[in-house]
Design a protein around this motif. Structure first.
Motif, PDB file in Angstrom:
ATOM      1  N   VAL A 145       0.761  -1.121   0.092  1.00  0.00           N
ATOM      2  CA  VAL A 145       0.042   0.020  -0.113  1.00  0.00           C
ATOM      3  C   VAL A 145       0.928   1.216   0.106  1.00  0.00           C
ATOM      4  CG1 VAL A 145      -1.594   1.437   1.283  1.00  0.00           C
ATOM      5  CG2 VAL A 145      -1.933  -1.120   1.173  1.00  0.00           C
ATOM      6  N   LYS A 146       1.950   1.180   0.747  1.00  0.00           N
ATOM      7  CA  LYS A 146       2.773   2.318   1.129  1.00  0.00           C
ATOM      8  C   LYS A 146       3.568   2.784  -0.289  1.00  0.00           C
ATOM      9  CE  LYS A 146       6.154   4.289   4.214  1.00  0.00           C
ATOM     10  NZ  LYS A 146       7.217   4.004   5.270  1.00  0.00           N
ATOM     11  N   ASP A 147       3.947   1.779  -1.172  1.00  0.00           N
ATOM     12  CA  ASP A 147       4.996   1.965  -2.171  1.00  0.00           C
ATOM     13  C   ASP A 147       4.216   2.005  -3.491  1.00  0.00           C
ATOM     14  OD1 ASP A 147       4.259  -0.757  -3.301  1.00  0.00           O
ATOM     15  OD2 ASP A 147       6.048  -1.509  -2.270  1.00  0.00           O
ATOM     16  N   GLY A 148       2.856   1.773  -3.255  1.00  0.00           N
ATOM     17  CA  GLY A 148       1.872   1.973  -4.645  1.00  0.00           C
ATOM     18  C   GLY A 148       1.469   0.691  -5.304  1.00  0.00           C
ATOM     19  N   THR A 149       2.090  -0.395  -5.003  1.00  0.00           N
ATOM     20  CA  THR A 149       1.689  -1.484  -5.674  1.00  0.00           C
ATOM     21  C   THR A 149       0.398  -2.121  -5.599  1.00  0.00           C
ATOM     22  OG1 THR A 149       4.027  -2.391  -5.289  1.00  0.00           O
ATOM     23  CG2 THR A 149       2.400  -4.076  -5.816  1.00  0.00           C
ATOM     24  N   MET A 150      -0.513  -1.826  -4.536  1.00  0.00           N
ATOM     25  CA  MET A 150      -1.595  -2.306  -4.173  1.00  0.00           C
ATOM     26  C   MET A 150      -2.666  -1.249  -5.202  1.00  0.00           C
ATOM     27  SD  MET A 150      -2.497  -4.983  -2.416  1.00  0.00           S
ATOM     28  CE  MET A 150      -4.041  -4.884  -1.528  1.00  0.00           C
ATOM     29  N   GLY A 151      -2.086   0.018  -5.409  1.00  0.00           N
ATOM     30  CA  GLY A 151      -3.033   0.939  -6.112  1.00  0.00           C
ATOM     31  C   GLY A 151      -2.996   0.472  -7.781  1.00  0.00           C
ATOM     32  N   LYS A 152      -1.634   0.154  -8.172  1.00  0.00           N
ATOM     33  CA  LYS A 152      -1.509  -0.239  -9.548  1.00  0.00           C
ATOM     34  C   LYS A 152      -2.441  -1.439  -9.758  1.00  0.00           C
ATOM     35  CE  LYS A 152       3.147   1.396  -9.794  1.00  0.00           C
ATOM     36  NZ  LYS A 152       4.658   1.201 -10.283  1.00  0.00           N
ATOM     37  N   ILE A 153      -2.330  -2.594  -8.698  1.00  0.00           N
ATOM     38  CA  ILE A 153      -3.170  -3.760  -8.911  1.00  0.00           C
ATOM     39  C   ILE A 153      -4.747  -3.195  -9.035  1.00  0.00           C
ATOM     40  CG2 ILE A 153      -4.005  -5.952  -7.672  1.00  0.00           C
ATOM     41  CD1 ILE A 153      -1.090  -6.111  -6.868  1.00  0.00           C
ATOM     42  N   SER A 154      -5.310  -2.313  -8.251  1.00  0.00           N
ATOM     43  CA  SER A 154      -6.468  -1.840  -8.225  1.00  0.00           C
ATOM     44  C   SER A 154      -6.956  -1.164  -9.353  1.00  0.00           C
ATOM     45  CB  SER A 154      -6.559  -0.899  -7.003  1.00  0.00           C
ATOM     46  OG  SER A 154      -7.859  -0.428  -6.691  1.00  0.00           O
ATOM     47  N   LYS A 155      -5.988  -0.420  -9.911  1.00  0.00           N
ATOM     48  CA  LYS A 155      -6.098   0.304 -10.990  1.00  0.00           C
ATOM     49  C   LYS A 155      -6.437  -0.413 -12.199  1.00  0.00           C
ATOM     50  CE  LYS A 155      -4.139   4.700  -9.871  1.00  0.00           C
ATOM     51  NZ  LYS A 155      -3.023   5.616  -9.747  1.00  0.00           N
ATOM     52  N   LYS A 156      -5.759  -1.689 -12.342  1.00  0.00           N
ATOM     53  CA  LYS A 156      -5.875  -2.650 -13.326  1.00  0.00           C
ATOM     54  C   LYS A 156      -7.287  -3.329 -13.276  1.00  0.00           C
ATOM     55  CE  LYS A 156      -3.968  -7.205 -14.599  1.00  0.00           C
ATOM     56  NZ  LYS A 156      -2.859  -8.489 -14.182  1.00  0.00           N
ATOM     57  N   TRP A 157      -7.698  -3.659 -11.969  1.00  0.00           N
ATOM     58  CA  TRP A 157      -9.078  -4.474 -12.219  1.00  0.00           C
ATOM     59  C   TRP A 157     -10.325  -3.443 -11.922  1.00  0.00           C
ATOM     60  CZ3 TRP A 157      -9.017  -8.928 -13.880  1.00  0.00           C
ATOM     61  CH2 TRP A 157      -7.869  -9.881 -13.897  1.00  0.00           C
ATOM     62  N   PHE A 158      -9.890  -2.469 -11.053  1.00  0.00           N
ATOM     63  CA  PHE A 158     -11.282  -1.608 -10.981  1.00  0.00           C
ATOM     64  C   PHE A 158     -11.252  -0.212 -11.837  1.00  0.00           C
ATOM     65  CE2 PHE A 158     -10.696  -4.232  -7.350  1.00  0.00           C
ATOM     66  CZ  PHE A 158     -11.887  -5.082  -7.190  1.00  0.00           C
ATOM     67  N   GLY A 159     -10.180   0.060 -12.376  1.00  0.00           N
ATOM     68  CA  GLY A 159     -10.061   1.431 -12.993  1.00  0.00           C
ATOM     69  C   GLY A 159      -9.568   2.591 -12.193  1.00  0.00           C
ATOM     70  N   GLU A 160      -9.441   2.243 -10.759  1.00  0.00           N
ATOM     71  CA  GLU A 160      -9.001   3.182  -9.802  1.00  0.00           C
ATOM     72  C   GLU A 160      -8.563   2.715  -8.562  1.00  0.00           C
ATOM     73  OE1 GLU A 160     -12.518   5.211  -7.620  1.00  0.00           O
ATOM     74  OE2 GLU A 160     -13.662   3.772  -8.666  1.00  0.00           O
ATOM     75  N   ASP A 161      -7.824   3.354  -7.760  1.00  0.00           N
ATOM     76  CA  ASP A 161      -7.156   2.864  -6.723  1.00  0.00           C
ATOM     77  C   ASP A 161      -8.163   2.908  -5.451  1.00  0.00           C
ATOM     78  OD1 ASP A 161      -5.943   2.164  -4.211  1.00  0.00           O
ATOM     79  OD2 ASP A 161      -4.499   3.774  -4.434  1.00  0.00           O
ATOM     80  N   ILE A 162      -8.982   1.497  -5.137  1.00  0.00           N
ATOM     81  CA  ILE A 162      -9.958   1.492  -3.976  1.00  0.00           C
ATOM     82  C   ILE A 162      -9.295   0.798  -2.888  1.00  0.00           C
ATOM     83  CG2 ILE A 162     -11.770   1.618  -5.596  1.00  0.00           C
ATOM     84  CD1 ILE A 162     -11.656  -1.602  -5.270  1.00  0.00           C
ATOM     85  N   THR A 163      -7.635   0.850  -2.626  1.00  0.00           N
ATOM     86  CA  THR A 163      -7.170   0.251  -1.648  1.00  0.00           C
ATOM     87  C   THR A 163      -6.549   1.163  -0.542  1.00  0.00           C
ATOM     88  OG1 THR A 163      -4.955   0.477  -2.826  1.00  0.00           O
ATOM     89  CG2 THR A 163      -6.517  -1.796  -3.015  1.00  0.00           C
ATOM     90  N   ASN A 164      -6.801   2.409  -0.778  1.00  0.00           N
ATOM     91  CA  ASN A 164      -6.777   3.554   0.112  1.00  0.00           C
ATOM     92  C   ASN A 164      -7.628   3.775   1.193  1.00  0.00           C
ATOM     93  OD1 ASN A 164      -5.571   5.976   1.460  1.00  0.00           O
ATOM     94  ND2 ASN A 164      -5.419   7.005  -0.504  1.00  0.00           N
ATOM     95  N   PRO A 165      -7.228   3.422   2.592  1.00  0.00           N
ATOM     96  CA  PRO A 165      -7.980   3.676   3.819  1.00  0.00           C
ATOM     97  C   PRO A 165      -8.759   4.906   3.721  1.00  0.00           C
ATOM     98  CG  PRO A 165      -6.398   2.221   4.087  1.00  0.00           C
ATOM     99  CD  PRO A 165      -5.901   2.876   2.924  1.00  0.00           C
ATOM    100  N   LYS A 166      -7.971   6.081   3.319  1.00  0.00           N
ATOM    101  CA  LYS A 166      -8.574   7.345   3.669  1.00  0.00           C
ATOM    102  C   LYS A 166      -9.681   7.612   2.889  1.00  0.00           C
ATOM    103  CE  LYS A 166      -3.928   9.290   4.555  1.00  0.00           C
ATOM    104  NZ  LYS A 166      -2.836  10.186   4.180  1.00  0.00           N
ATOM    105  N   LYS A 167      -9.899   6.856   1.592  1.00  0.00           N
ATOM    106  CA  LYS A 167     -11.116   7.048   0.900  1.00  0.00           C
ATOM    107  C   LYS A 167     -12.513   6.114   1.214  1.00  0.00           C
ATOM    108  CE  LYS A 167      -8.358   7.738  -3.261  1.00  0.00           C
ATOM    109  NZ  LYS A 167      -8.047   7.524  -4.684  1.00  0.00           N
TER     110      LYS A 167
END
Length: 265
Positions: A241-263
């Motif tokens: 999550v910290k280095d952005g890897t989860m965000g990249k995986i999320s964008k691949k499957w959902f089109g956006e980063d939905i792994t950020n707890p702040k959201k």
């Protein structure tokens, strides 16, 4: 003399307890020595984990777990299983964890230990595209609703504004949606991610009624005794999550980063 013996016994017990604590539960060491982390899943749960037409296992959870395995220096072995008995299978040691969009609930926490949430999801109601009879969740009071057996949808149906006339349980979501398309039922209550995936792949067939029925965090489930293994996986998830890897995986499957707890608030 009795006091000395008693004191010695007490010190011995403390020493054993400290030694056991220092040694840990050995769960991560066991998996590391085997070189394989076996994961239980329902392989018909897009986009979290499912089969392509060629039989290849793909999905958001697949990519995330494979990355964790790479960072831990172990291989990932996927073990498809019936979702209805997935927790029993975990505790029977048929695999090491459940990683497949499992909702964290108080009831499940009595039987397994979860990582921190890695995605926030929720249950929604899917109806046929262009449906005129059911326009909002409250309209489902006169509906026949399908749910996947053993899934969070079973409880979510009880939280609808009004009780439906019938609830049918299916082995998996695709079978429920097939009955929906064939007009054997009126709606399928399903998690948001999966519902949107089905709609994207079959445009003009289904749509989601406005509003979420529930708000549900997804976590990876482990046996309660396997603390060290859970902590090892959690450490890598935090790093991803910290280095952005989860965000990249999320964008691949959902089109956006939905792994950020702040959201998620």
């Amino acid at each position: 003399m009795k006091k000395i013996v008693g004191l010695f016994s007490c010190l011995l017990l403390i020493a054993c307890a400290v030694s056991a604590f220092a040694a840990g539960d050995g769960s991560f060491k066991r998996v590391k020595s085997q070189g394989v982390l076996t994961i239980g899943l329902d392989d018909a749960f897009p986009p979290m984990g499912y089969r392509t037409d060629k039989g290849e296992l793909v999905g958001f959870d697949i990519d995330a777990a494979e990355e964790v395995g790479k960072r831990l220096g172990i291989k990932i072995k996927w073990q498809p299983t019936a979702w209805d008995g997935v927790i029993h299978s975990l505790n029977s040691k048929k695999f090491d964890c459940i990683w497949n969009g499992m909702t964290i609930t108080d009831e499940r926490k009595k039987e397994v230990a979860f990582t921190k949430p890695y995605k926030m999801d929720g249950q929604v109601a899917v109806v046929r595209f262009g449906e005129k009879q059911f326009k909002k969740l409250a309209d489902l009071k006169n509906a026949k609703i399908g749910v996947q057996k053993g899934s969070s949808a079973v409880e979510a149906v009880k939280k609808l504004p009004a009780a439906p006339v019938e609830v049918r349980e299916y082995e998996d979501n695709p079978k429920a949606l097939l009955d929906l398309e064939s007009k054997r039922i009126d709606s399928v209550v399903i998690d948001d991610a999966t519902g949107r995936d089905f709609i994207a792949k079959r445009p003009g067939k289904f749509m989601i009624l406005p509003g979420n029925i529930t708000k549900e965090p997804f976590g990876v489930a482990f046996r309660k005794d396997d603390v060290e293994l859970r902590q090892a996986v959690q450490k890598q998830l935090d790093a991803m999550v910290k280095d952005g890897t989860m965000g990249k995986i999320s964008k691949k499957w959902f089109g956006e980063d939905i792994t950020n707890p702040k959201k998620w608030k």
